[in-house]
Design a protein around this motif. Structure first.
Motif, short mmCIF file in Angstrom:
data_model
loop_
_atom_site.label_atom_id
_atom_site.label_comp_id
_atom_site.label_asym_id
_atom_site.label_seq_id
_atom_site.Cartn_x
_atom_site.Cartn_y
_atom_site.Cartn_z
N ILE A 19 0.84 -1.18 0.05
CA ILE A 19 0.08 -0.08 0.05
C ILE A 19 0.76 1.26 0.00
N LEU A 20 1.95 1.13 0.79
CA LEU A 20 2.65 2.30 0.60
C LEU A 20 3.13 2.91 -0.70
N PRO A 21 3.12 4.10 -0.99
CA PRO A 21 3.21 4.97 -2.26
C PRO A 21 4.58 4.55 -2.71
N PRO A 23 7.07 3.48 -6.96
CA PRO A 23 6.92 3.48 -8.30
C PRO A 23 5.64 2.73 -8.93
N ASP A 24 5.43 1.81 -8.14
CA ASP A 24 3.96 0.96 -8.80
C ASP A 24 2.78 1.48 -8.66
N PHE A 25 2.73 2.32 -7.34
CA PHE A 25 1.48 3.25 -7.05
C PHE A 25 1.46 4.24 -7.82
N ALA A 26 2.59 4.86 -8.27
CA ALA A 26 2.69 6.10 -9.16
C ALA A 26 2.18 5.57 -10.60
N LEU A 27 2.81 4.35 -10.95
CA LEU A 27 2.35 4.09 -12.44
C LEU A 27 0.82 3.72 -12.49
N VAL A 28 0.48 2.97 -11.76
CA VAL A 28 -0.74 2.60 -11.94
C VAL A 28 -2.01 3.62 -11.59
N SER A 29 -1.76 4.67 -10.65
CA SER A 29 -2.49 5.92 -10.66
C SER A 29 -2.36 6.64 -11.77
N GLY A 40 -5.63 0.82 -16.20
CA GLY A 40 -5.06 0.86 -14.98
C GLY A 40 -5.01 -0.61 -14.41
N LYS A 41 -6.12 -1.41 -14.88
CA LYS A 41 -6.32 -2.80 -14.29
C LYS A 41 -5.00 -3.73 -15.11
N ALA A 42 -4.92 -3.33 -16.18
CA ALA A 42 -3.71 -4.00 -16.88
C ALA A 42 -2.41 -3.92 -16.42
N ALA A 43 -2.25 -2.40 -15.94
CA ALA A 43 -0.93 -2.17 -15.26
C ALA A 43 -0.92 -2.98 -13.96
N ALA A 44 -1.98 -3.06 -13.25
CA ALA A 44 -1.88 -3.78 -11.80
C ALA A 44 -1.60 -5.25 -12.11
N CYS A 45 -2.14 -6.05 -13.06
CA CYS A 45 -1.93 -7.36 -13.43
C CYS A 45 -0.09 -7.43 -13.87
N LEU A 166 -1.81 -9.86 -2.99
CA LEU A 166 -1.74 -8.75 -2.47
C LEU A 166 -1.86 -7.34 -3.05
N CYS A 167 -0.77 -7.48 -3.92
CA CYS A 167 -0.19 -6.57 -5.19
C CYS A 167 -1.54 -6.50 -6.30
N LEU A 168 -1.94 -7.41 -6.45
CA LEU A 168 -3.10 -7.54 -7.52
C LEU A 168 -4.35 -6.99 -6.95
N VAL A 169 -4.87 -7.29 -5.82
CA VAL A 169 -6.00 -6.88 -5.25
C VAL A 169 -6.05 -5.33 -5.06
N TRP A 170 -4.90 -5.04 -4.34
CA TRP A 170 -4.67 -3.45 -4.17
C TRP A 170 -4.64 -2.57 -5.39
N PHE A 171 -3.96 -3.06 -6.45
CA PHE A 171 -3.95 -2.23 -7.54
C PHE A 171 -4.99 -2.06 -8.57
N LEU A 172 -5.66 -3.33 -8.32
CA LEU A 172 -7.02 -3.56 -9.45
C LEU A 172 -8.08 -2.35 -8.51
N PHE A 173 -8.11 -2.54 -7.11
CA PHE A 173 -8.95 -1.53 -6.64
C PHE A 173 -8.44 -0.30 -6.82
N LEU A 174 -7.24 0.25 -6.85
CA LEU A 174 -6.83 1.46 -6.99
C LEU A 174 -7.23 1.83 -8.25
N ALA A 175 -6.97 1.17 -9.51
CA ALA A 175 -7.19 1.43 -10.64
C ALA A 175 -8.77 1.64 -11.02
N GLN A 176 -9.60 0.76 -10.14
CA GLN A 176 -11.20 1.15 -10.39
C GLN A 176 -11.70 2.25 -9.85
N VAL A 177 -11.09 2.61 -8.80
CA VAL A 177 -11.31 4.07 -8.05
C VAL A 177 -10.96 5.20 -8.78
N LEU A 178 -9.70 5.25 -9.25
CA LEU A 178 -8.90 6.31 -10.09
C LEU A 178 -9.50 6.41 -11.46
N GLY A 179 -10.03 5.15 -11.90
CA GLY A 179 -10.36 5.01 -13.06
C GLY A 179 -12.05 5.73 -13.48
#
Length: 217
Positions: A19-21, A23-29, A40-45, A166-179
């Motif tokens: 969860i901590l911000p 490079p992965d967080f910045a990229l998916v966002s 965003g979900k493709a980047a999360a995958c 954990l990476c997949l679930v968190w970044f999929l969630f982040l991509a959905q919200v920001l999308g």
């Protein structure tokens, strides 16, 4: 399978690291805000696949070889730093596109959805795969949660799988919200500033990674 008391320690620890911000967080966002939730979900995958690669390398002993070789570790570090700086430069280049070109570019992307999805997936994978911090996590953090009566290979596989999920679930969630929030920030002027902001972030991450010592990553 790891004992329950170990899982109760390792899962929150890995979740916090995910969860901590970074490079992965910045990229998916960035991808989710500019190209939508699907990209965003493709980047999360891609990020999750990168974590799977690190797991496989740790099990095969490749991560240990990289970590103990000053040359190989430096090569991975500078490749990762160069890629982050390249992402930053690309973001600044895209920020210079005029409003009309942004609109045309968006229309082209809408008609060719597969191209941005592939690009987002590739960016997510490379951003994670070239991150030397992941190598150190498998060699320094995860062994602290191992037990003696279970083969180390199985423990690494289990913890690596947990980390990837954990990476997949968190970044999929982040991509959905920001999308979903992307529609509120569809103004080309905002997108130009977002390019510049994320470009600065990627350059900062890249320069910091290149300048960091192995024990300070």
């Amino acid at each position: 399978m790891l004992p329950l008391e170990n899982l109760l320690l390792i899962v929150p620890t890995l979740a916090l690291l995910v969860i901590l911000p970074g490079p992965d967080f910045a990229l998916v966002s960035r991808v989710a805000l500019l190209d939508g939730a699907s990209a965003g979900k493709a980047a999360a995958c891609g990020v999750a696949l990168g974590m799977c690669m690190h797991t496989a390398f740790a099990i095969a002993g490749i991560s240990a070889i990289i970590a103990t070789s000053a040359l190989l570790f430096a090569l991975l570090k500078y490749l990762g730093a160069a890629y982050l700086c390249w992402l930053g430069i690309q973001a600044f280049r895209q920020s210079s596109i005029s409003t009309a070109k942004v609109e045309i570019h968006a229309g082209v992307q809408e008609s060719r959805r597969r191209a941005p999805l592939r690009r987002a997936f590739r960016q997510g994978f490379l951003a994670n795969a070239l991150n030397p911090k992941a190598v150190l996590i498998f060699l320094t953090l995860l062994p602290q949660f191992m037990v003696q009566d279970i083969p180390p290979t199985l423990q690494l596989l289990e913890m690596g799988t947990i980390n990837a999920v954990l990476c997949l679930v968190w970044f999929l969630f982040l991509a959905q919200v920001l999308g979903r929030a992307r529609r509120a920030f569809g103004n080309p002027r905002f997108q130009r500033w977002l390019h510049r902001l994320t470009g600065t972030v990627f350059l900062a991450f890249g320069i910091r990674l290149a300048a960091a010592q192995a024990d300070r990553l």
